[in-house]
Motif scaffolding. Structure first.
Motif, PDB file in Angstrom:
ATOM      1  N   SER A 153       0.835  -1.201   0.000  1.00 15.12           N
ATOM      2  CA  SER A 153       0.000   0.000   0.000  1.00 15.12           C
ATOM      3  C   SER A 153       0.871   1.253   0.000  1.00 15.12           C
ATOM      4  O   SER A 153       0.615   2.211  -0.752  1.00 15.12           O
ATOM      5  N   LEU A 154       1.931   1.251   0.820  1.00 19.03           N
ATOM      6  CA  LEU A 154       2.862   2.380   0.896  1.00 19.03           C
ATOM      7  C   LEU A 154       3.569   2.598  -0.440  1.00 19.03           C
ATOM      8  O   LEU A 154       3.690   3.722  -0.926  1.00 19.03           O
ATOM      9  N   LEU A 155       4.045   1.497  -1.036  1.00 18.77           N
ATOM     10  CA  LEU A 155       4.768   1.594  -2.311  1.00 18.77           C
ATOM     11  C   LEU A 155       3.883   2.127  -3.424  1.00 18.77           C
ATOM     12  O   LEU A 155       4.318   2.947  -4.243  1.00 18.77           O
ATOM     13  N   LYS A 156       2.646   1.681  -3.457  1.00 17.78           N
ATOM     14  CA  LYS A 156       1.731   2.175  -4.487  1.00 17.78           C
ATOM     15  C   LYS A 156       1.463   3.664  -4.298  1.00 17.78           C
ATOM     16  O   LYS A 156       1.369   4.418  -5.273  1.00 17.78           O
ATOM     17  N   SER A 157       1.371   4.099  -3.033  1.00 23.09           N
ATOM     18  CA  SER A 157       1.188   5.524  -2.759  1.00 23.09           C
ATOM     19  C   SER A 157       2.414   6.316  -3.199  1.00 23.09           C
ATOM     20  O   SER A 157       2.312   7.495  -3.544  1.00 23.09           O
ATOM     21  N   ALA A 158       3.589   5.653  -3.167  1.00 24.64           N
ATOM     22  CA  ALA A 158       4.843   6.302  -3.571  1.00 24.64           C
ATOM     23  C   ALA A 158       5.030   6.299  -5.084  1.00 24.64           C
ATOM     24  O   ALA A 158       6.003   6.862  -5.591  1.00 24.64           O
ATOM     25  N   GLY A 159       4.119   5.639  -5.811  1.00 23.90           N
ATOM     26  CA  GLY A 159       4.189   5.644  -7.267  1.00 23.90           C
ATOM     27  C   GLY A 159       4.706   4.374  -7.904  1.00 23.90           C
ATOM     28  O   GLY A 159       4.950   4.333  -9.112  1.00 23.90           O
ATOM     29  N   VAL A 160       4.864   3.306  -7.121  1.00 20.63           N
ATOM     30  CA  VAL A 160       5.352   2.046  -7.684  1.00 20.63           C
ATOM     31  C   VAL A 160       4.201   1.321  -8.384  1.00 20.63           C
ATOM     32  O   VAL A 160       3.147   1.088  -7.792  1.00 20.63           O
ATOM     33  N   THR A 161       4.431   0.968  -9.640  1.00 21.58           N
ATOM     34  CA  THR A 161       3.456   0.230 -10.435  1.00 21.58           C
ATOM     35  C   THR A 161       4.151  -0.988 -11.052  1.00 21.58           C
ATOM     36  O   THR A 161       5.343  -1.195 -10.853  1.00 21.58           O
ATOM     37  N   LYS A 162       3.399  -1.742 -11.811  1.00 22.02           N
ATOM     38  CA  LYS A 162       3.966  -2.910 -12.487  1.00 22.02           C
ATOM     39  C   LYS A 162       5.087  -2.504 -13.442  1.00 22.02           C
ATOM     40  O   LYS A 162       6.009  -3.275 -13.708  1.00 22.02           O
ATOM     41  N   ASP A 163       5.033  -1.291 -13.951  1.00 22.07           N
ATOM     42  CA  ASP A 163       6.022  -0.790 -14.903  1.00 22.07           C
ATOM     43  C   ASP A 163       7.169  -0.028 -14.243  1.00 22.07           C
ATOM     44  O   ASP A 163       8.024   0.515 -14.924  1.00 22.07           O
ATOM     45  N   PHE A 164       7.184   0.006 -12.932  1.00 20.87           N
ATOM     46  CA  PHE A 164       8.217   0.743 -12.193  1.00 20.87           C
ATOM     47  C   PHE A 164       9.596   0.226 -12.544  1.00 20.87           C
ATOM     48  O   PHE A 164       9.826  -0.974 -12.591  1.00 20.87           O
ATOM     49  N   ASN A 165      10.543   1.132 -12.823  1.00 18.83           N
ATOM     50  CA  ASN A 165      11.878   0.718 -13.245  1.00 18.83           C
ATOM     51  C   ASN A 165      12.997   1.158 -12.292  1.00 18.83           C
ATOM     52  O   ASN A 165      14.153   1.224 -12.667  1.00 18.83           O
TER      53      ASN A 165
END
Length: 284
Positions: A269-281
């Motif tokens: 949940s924290l990572l997604k709020s930070a902008g991490v998605t399946k395409d995160f590089n």
């Protein structure tokens, strides 16, 4: 007769030459970051333990986290001991799943972010404007560092500057020397170092916990290998052999406990709020 003997000899030589490559194909390949030679040394007894329990394990060097992600995706590595920020990112990207995590001798297996500042600083109330004009220091790609800060809406825009520290301890040290105004670090590190910095204080902390040092396995890894690794590591708790005690004393743990994606609920949940998605590089 001579010709037949030559054929038999050549067959044997070919079989022998193929054995190492076959063995390597069956190895349980654990990624280790290129700049963490100390980690490889620290985990070597554990590697030996896995081998002694029938799982042929070896280290594979990854240049950095983007490189490790590609190796997970291509099946070149099977697993990695990882902090929750990277582990959670790999889970979101569909590259890995958690297997086990260590249980410390003190009885904990999770951690969370704490925000530190000088003693005369105001408490942080969750508003991003608090960071206006301030220099913030943290470890990059850490759930208790950069990812936590990025999960706060507007925080990056409000801060005067953000500084990357090579470790949580060095972030605390930099704050203590006045090089930053706020440090975001792992609570376990602050607990161990707080007495050295009486002029600093905790101004806030994360409300959820992250799994510590989890072994994550690639989704492309043979489930039988994962099961064997899991079985060996879970058995470590009750193993009193010299080999097992060397691992537990060296790593400061009682053993390992089973870990699933449910244990990463807060982290993800924290990572997604930070902008991490399946395409995160791994590059912001």
């Amino acid at each position: 007769m001579i010709r037949k003997s030559i054929i038999i000899l050549l067959t044997c030589l070919i079989s022998i030459s193929m054995m190492p490559s076959l063995a390597m194909a069956d190895d349980f390949k654990i990624a280790i970051m290129q700049d963490k030679a100390g980690e490889a040394k620290k985990f070597q007894p554990l590697l030996n333990y896995l081998n002694a329990n029938g799982l042929h394990a070896r280290f594979i060097t990854a240049r950095n986290y983007p490189s490790a992600a590609k190796m997970f995706a291509s099946g070149k590595i099977d697993a990695m001991f990882s902090g929750s920020g990277i582990a959670g990112s790999f889970i979101i990207k569909g590259l890995a799943k958690p297997v086990v995590r260590p249980l410390s001798k003190a009885g904990w297996s999770t951690y969370w972010a704490v925000l530190l500042a000088p003693k005369d600083a105001k408490e942080y109330t969750g508003i991003s404007s608090y960071f206006s004009g301030k220099k913030i220091i943290f470890c990059s790609l850490a759930s208790s560092g950069e990812f936590f800060f990025r999960s706060i809406p507007g925080a990056m825009e409000a801060a005067k500057a953000t500084l990357e520290a090579p470790s949580h301890g060095s972030a605390i040290d930099a704050l203590g020397r006045g090089k930053a105004d706020v440090a975001i670090v792992k609570n376990r590190v602050w607990d161990n170092m707080s007495e050295q910095f009486p002029h600093l204080k905790k101004i806030a902390e994360d409300k959820g916990a992250n799994p510590n040092g989890t072994l994550i396995a690639s989704v492309n890894t043979d489930p039988a290998k994962i099961a064997k690794a899991k079985e060996a590591l879970l058995a470590l708790t009750g193993d009193t052999s010299a080999e097992a005690m060397e691992i537990k004393n060296g790593l400061g743990i009682m053993g390992y406990i089973e870990t699933s994606e449910k244990d990463f609920a807060h982290t993800i949940s924290l990572l997604k709020s930070a902008g991490v998605t399946k395409d995160f590089n791994f590059k912001f």
